[in-house]
Design a protein around this motif. Structure first.
Motif, mmCIF file in Angstrom:
data_model
loop_
_atom_site.group_PDB
_atom_site.id
_atom_site.type_symbol
_atom_site.label_atom_id
_atom_site.label_comp_id
_atom_site.label_asym_id
_atom_site.label_seq_id
_atom_site.Cartn_x
_atom_site.Cartn_y
_atom_site.Cartn_z
ATOM 1 N N TYR A 61 -17.418 1.511 -9.755
ATOM 2 C CA TYR A 61 -17.625 1.884 -11.155
ATOM 3 C C TYR A 61 -16.758 3.065 -11.543
ATOM 4 O O TYR A 61 -16.166 3.092 -12.630
ATOM 5 N N ILE A 62 -16.678 4.049 -10.665
ATOM 6 C CA ILE A 62 -15.800 5.189 -10.946
ATOM 7 C C ILE A 62 -14.360 4.720 -11.081
ATOM 8 O O ILE A 62 -13.620 5.136 -11.985
ATOM 9 N N ASP A 63 -13.967 3.809 -10.184
ATOM 10 C CA ASP A 63 -12.604 3.286 -10.218
ATOM 11 C C ASP A 63 -12.332 2.535 -11.516
ATOM 12 O O ASP A 63 -11.244 2.650 -12.099
ATOM 13 N N SER A 64 -13.334 1.758 -11.999
ATOM 14 C CA SER A 64 -13.139 1.010 -13.240
ATOM 15 C C SER A 64 -13.012 1.931 -14.448
ATOM 16 O O SER A 64 -12.298 1.601 -15.405
ATOM 17 N N LEU A 65 -13.679 3.073 -14.414
ATOM 18 C CA LEU A 65 -13.551 4.032 -15.514
ATOM 19 C C LEU A 65 -12.135 4.597 -15.611
ATOM 20 O O LEU A 65 -11.682 4.986 -16.689
ATOM 21 N N PHE A 66 -11.444 4.640 -14.458
ATOM 22 C CA PHE A 66 -10.069 5.135 -14.425
ATOM 23 C C PHE A 66 -9.065 3.990 -14.309
ATOM 24 O O PHE A 66 -7.934 4.188 -13.846
ATOM 25 N N ASN A 67 -9.499 2.790 -14.721
ATOM 26 C CA ASN A 67 -8.627 1.612 -14.772
ATOM 27 C C ASN A 67 -7.977 1.277 -13.433
ATOM 28 O O ASN A 67 -6.800 0.897 -13.365
ATOM 29 N N GLY A 68 -8.723 1.425 -12.356
ATOM 30 C CA GLY A 68 -8.234 1.031 -11.043
ATOM 31 C C GLY A 68 -7.278 1.999 -10.386
ATOM 32 O O GLY A 68 -6.628 1.648 -9.389
ATOM 33 N N THR A 69 -7.199 3.206 -10.897
ATOM 34 C CA THR A 69 -6.241 4.176 -10.345
ATOM 35 C C THR A 69 -6.538 4.496 -8.886
ATOM 36 O O THR A 69 -5.622 4.574 -8.052
ATOM 37 N N ILE A 70 -7.807 4.668 -8.543
ATOM 38 C CA ILE A 70 -8.180 5.074 -7.178
ATOM 39 C C ILE A 70 -7.850 3.963 -6.181
ATOM 40 O O ILE A 70 -7.234 4.210 -5.134
ATOM 41 N N SER A 71 -8.252 2.721 -6.488
ATOM 42 C CA SER A 71 -7.998 1.612 -5.566
ATOM 43 C C SER A 71 -6.507 1.340 -5.428
ATOM 44 O O SER A 71 -6.009 1.075 -4.319
ATOM 45 N N ASN A 72 -5.769 1.415 -6.540
ATOM 46 C CA ASN A 72 -4.322 1.178 -6.474
ATOM 47 C C ASN A 72 -3.620 2.241 -5.647
ATOM 48 O O ASN A 72 -2.693 1.935 -4.876
ATOM 49 N N ALA A 73 -4.050 3.481 -5.780
ATOM 50 C CA ALA A 73 -3.442 4.561 -5.001
ATOM 51 C C ALA A 73 -3.730 4.381 -3.512
ATOM 52 O O ALA A 73 -2.857 4.610 -2.663
ATOM 53 N N THR A 74 -4.943 3.956 -3.199
ATOM 54 C CA THR A 74 -5.291 3.731 -1.790
ATOM 55 C C THR A 74 -4.472 2.596 -1.197
ATOM 56 O O THR A 74 -3.966 2.692 -0.070
ATOM 57 N N LYS A 75 -4.324 1.505 -1.958
ATOM 58 C CA LYS A 75 -3.552 0.362 -1.461
ATOM 59 C C LYS A 75 -2.086 0.727 -1.260
ATOM 60 O O LYS A 75 -1.459 0.322 -0.275
ATOM 61 N N SER A 76 -1.527 1.471 -2.193
ATOM 62 C CA SER A 76 -0.109 1.834 -2.081
ATOM 63 C C SER A 76 0.146 2.811 -0.941
ATOM 64 O O SER A 76 1.229 2.825 -0.356
ATOM 65 N N THR A 77 -0.862 3.630 -0.619
ATOM 66 C CA THR A 77 -0.694 4.627 0.446
ATOM 67 C C THR A 77 -0.962 4.046 1.828
ATOM 68 O O THR A 77 -0.193 4.259 2.771
ATOM 69 N N ILE A 78 -2.051 3.283 1.961
ATOM 70 C CA ILE A 78 -2.474 2.784 3.271
ATOM 71 C C ILE A 78 -2.090 1.325 3.479
ATOM 72 O O ILE A 78 -1.804 0.892 4.588
ATOM 73 N N GLY A 79 -2.064 0.563 2.405
ATOM 74 C CA GLY A 79 -1.795 -0.859 2.519
ATOM 75 C C GLY A 79 -3.060 -1.670 2.327
ATOM 76 O O GLY A 79 -4.144 -1.129 2.108
ATOM 77 N N VAL A 80 -2.932 -2.986 2.423
ATOM 78 C CA VAL A 80 -4.045 -3.904 2.200
ATOM 79 C C VAL A 80 -4.499 -4.478 3.532
ATOM 80 O O VAL A 80 -3.671 -4.864 4.365
ATOM 81 N N LEU A 81 -5.836 -4.519 3.727
ATOM 82 C CA LEU A 81 -6.401 -5.121 4.933
ATOM 83 C C LEU A 81 -6.524 -6.627 4.715
ATOM 84 O O LEU A 81 -7.072 -7.068 3.710
ATOM 85 N N HIS A 82 -6.004 -7.411 5.654
ATOM 86 C CA HIS A 82 -5.967 -8.869 5.481
ATOM 87 C C HIS A 82 -7.034 -9.595 6.288
ATOM 88 O O HIS A 82 -7.011 -10.816 6.386
#
Length: 662
Positions: free
Chosen positions: A142-163
């Motif tokens: 919910y916090i991430d959605s309030l910031f339009n996905g900024t937190i999740s996108n930053a995490t993915k770009s920094t660490i990568g995606v788990l497959h």
């Protein structure tokens, strides 16, 4: 606990007694620090509501409506709420009997025995651990959605995606952090935590009322007639949705978990359970109806269904109001899980089934701090790497099993002879709490000439030709087991053999099996009804026994059968780990065989958790009840050996209980 020891503890005397070659301190300062009795009925009611009204409203509603049940989610919530209410009634009766920390674990312990209590306790630990983790993920989302996905996108770009298909797409560090923060807050004490929970719960209820009133202004009945109509996924989708919606109601057992911290648990727990369940069930149904009337179900965003539904009607300002309520609701739900989890572990550790250091309670805050921190860390770790959808389904199976055993236990206790069951009530040994007006009363048998319960009715004596002459209550216990197993078999047949039962050409073998199973169900019910219930008077009892508890058992089993097969595999793995813990540690450190245990004394001061009797595991109801009865009655067993201190010996000689001296 014997009469002498009760008086010594009440008067603050110290002393020692010897048993099995070890010295045990009975001075009050050597006892375990008890939990703090400071919660009112309102506190416990808001705790239950806060635990239930969280991710279930703001996350689960959108997910189930879009992918599982459609607009018929209101029927799913109704079914899940009805099944939960039946289980809640059973919890309420046990709360009146045994208000100790541990919830269904304690109820099973005093009814069926230690082994099954461990099975349930181990599942409750999983339930609350996954509950905390899933809510932390929802809070972060919910916090991430309030910031339009900024937190999740930053995490993915920094660490990568788990497959990996078993893990989340990315590690959620915000969920990990928020779990640890709330865990730290809970270590400050139960009363301050209760105030915090009450404030956030009231805010959440106001937002929920806002969603219903304002959302209905945008309602369009035609949204229930699009793409498959009201129930696009059919009856199976409704039932599957109800199984998942159980997640939204699991919080009510946190009320029972708080039994050892309530001022007047015998009254507070039943009242809080029923009030909170009623409010939450009505609220869930109305919110589900509002959401699916605002927008078509297939357009819902599962991550933020309510805010997006308001935004679709141009009410973007409402998005922030709903988000505030969502964060408050998920905060209280996370609080409820983290509140209940360490108290169940604490109860199991006190009984020697888990490590004794997990039973240590802080002298200052009266909270099991070590257990709380450890449980919080593991919950945070799960929240870090697992996805919320997998967590929710995995959580439901343990909850449903706990509900099933509690419902069965109510029937078993009702049909036990009164001489056994009156010792199950804690009120005969409930020590008064300073500063409270609690006046517990021991359940007493009503005036009756029909025996003390558990025997066949005079009009049903012919059943002795079928079941034989058995000990009072034992036939009913086996009938409950038979009903549960048959219910599971019948539900499996309906779930996996429905094609063979379908008209107009059902398979003959399927029809025959179905008829046999239905006949066995009817027979087991008739056997139970043919026996007399005991007439013990409690502050709350489940109405229409055995009908309500048996209905609860059947519904719970049906919902378990509808869960994903992978959920069962994960459950089996978890149980294998638990059984290894039990057989490698728990059965050798169990305190079940002690003449004086936390269940024979119930709410009197327990003995130190580290001093346990090795290898004391009894699995039958008769052994457990006989042992508790002998410990709770006027002493026939010595607690002071001849080599005890002179001060204790003098006191025991001057005591009216002359038979307590060794």
């Amino acid at each position: 606990m014997t009469g002498l020891r009760q008086r010594l503890l009440a008067e603050g005397w110290g002393g020692t007694w010897h048993r099995m070659g070890r010295t045990k301190q009975v001075a009050t300062d050597a006892m375990e620090t008890p939990l703090n009795r400071c919660l009112s009925t309102l506190d416990i009611t808001l705790l239950g509501i806060g635990h239930m009204v969280g991710a279930g409203i703001y996350v689960l509603t959108g997910t189930v409506a879009k992918d599982t049940a459609g607009p018929a989610i209101i029927i799913s919530f109704l079914l899940a709420g009805f099944a939960s209410l039946l289980a809640a009634l059973c919890y309420a009766e046990f709360g009146a009997r045994v208000p100790k920390a541990g919830s269904a674990y304690v109820y099973t312990y005093v009814t069926i025995g230690e082994f099954w209590a461990f099975v349930i306790g181990w599942n409750i630990v999983l339930e609350h651990m996954i509950g905390a983790a899933s809510v932390a993920r929802a809070w972060s989302g919910y916090i991430d959605s309030l910031f339009n996905g900024t937190i999740s996108n930053a995490t993915k770009s920094t660490i990568g995606v788990l497959h990996s298909g078993y893990l989340s797409e990315y590690p959620d560090f915000l969920a990990f952090a928020v779990t640890l923060i709330y865990c730290g807050f809970l270590t400050l004490g139960v009363k301050g935590s209760a105030y915090f929970n009450s404030i956030f719960t009231l805010i959440n209820l106001c937002v929920m009322l806002f969603v219903i009133i304002v959302g209905m202004a945008f309602a369009d009945i035609s949204n229930w007639n699009q793409e498959g109509g009201f129930a696009p996924f059919g009856a199976s989708g409704i039932i599957a949705g109800a199984a998942t919606c159980f997640y939204a109601f699991v919080g009510f057992d946190s009320i029972a978990t708080a039994g050892e911290e309530a001022k007047n648990p015998a009254q507070s727990i039943p009242r809080a359970t029923l009030v909170s369940m009623t409010i939450v069930t009505i609220g869930y149904i109305l919110v589900g109806a509002t959401l699916t009337l605002m927008v078509p179900y297939y357009t819902l965003n599962p991550a933020a269904a309510l805010p997006d539904a308001f935004a679709a009607h141009g009410a973007t300002w409402a998005k922030y109001v709903v988000s505030v309520g969502a964060l408050c609701g998920m905060t209280t739900t996370l609080f409820g899980s983290l509140f209940s989890l360490p108290r169940c572990v604490y109860a199991m550790a006190v009984d020697g089934l888990l490590f004794s250091w997990l039973a240590r309670v802080s002298e200052k805050t009266k909270v099991p701090v070590i257990t709380l921190i450890l449980c919080g860390f593991f919950s945070a770790l799960i929240a870090l790497v697992f996805d919320i959808e997998k967590l929710v389904e995995f959580m439901s199976i343990g909850t449903l099993m706990a509900y099933t055993i509690v419902s069965a236990s109510v029937i078993i206790l009702r049909y036990q002879p009164a001489s056994r069951c009156n010792i199950k009530s804690p009120t005969h040994s409930l020590a008064p709490t300073p500063g409270t007006l609690t006046t517990p009363t021991t359940p007493t048998p009503k005036e009756t000439t029909d025996g003390e319960g558990g025997e066949l009715r005079a009009s049903c004596r012919w059943l002795t030709k079928v079941v034989g002459e058995r000990e009072g209550g034992s036939v009913v216990a086996w009938a409950v087991v038979l009903f549960t197993i048959t219910s599971a078999s019948f539900c499996v047949l309906l779930q996996w053999g429905s094609d063979f039962l379908a008209l107009p050409y059902p398979a003959a073998w399927a029809i025959i099996i179905a008829i046999i199973l239905i006949g066995v169900l009817i027979f087991s019910v008739l056997v139970i009804v043919a026996h007399r219930q005991n007439q013990l008077v409690l502050s709350f009892t489940v109405p229409l026994v055995p009908l309500f508890p048996l209905t609860s058992i059947f519904i719970n089993v049906a919902l378990m059968v509808h869960l994903n097969p992978m959920t069962w595999i994960r459950f089996i793995v978890w149980m294998v780990i638990g059984l290894l813990v039990y057989f490698a540690y728990g059965q050798y450190h169990s305190r079940e065989g002690e003449p004086v245990s936390s269940y024979s004394t119930l709410l009197t001061e327990p003995t130190p958790a580290g001093n346990t009797v090795f290898g004391s595991v009894q699995h039958t109801l008769s052994n457990v009840t006989a042992k508790i009865a002998s410990a709770a009655s006027e002493d026939k067993k010595p607690i002071v050996d001849q080599e005890s201190g002179t001060e204790m010996a003098t006191l025991s000689e001057s005591s009216p209980d002359q038979n307590t001296t060794g």
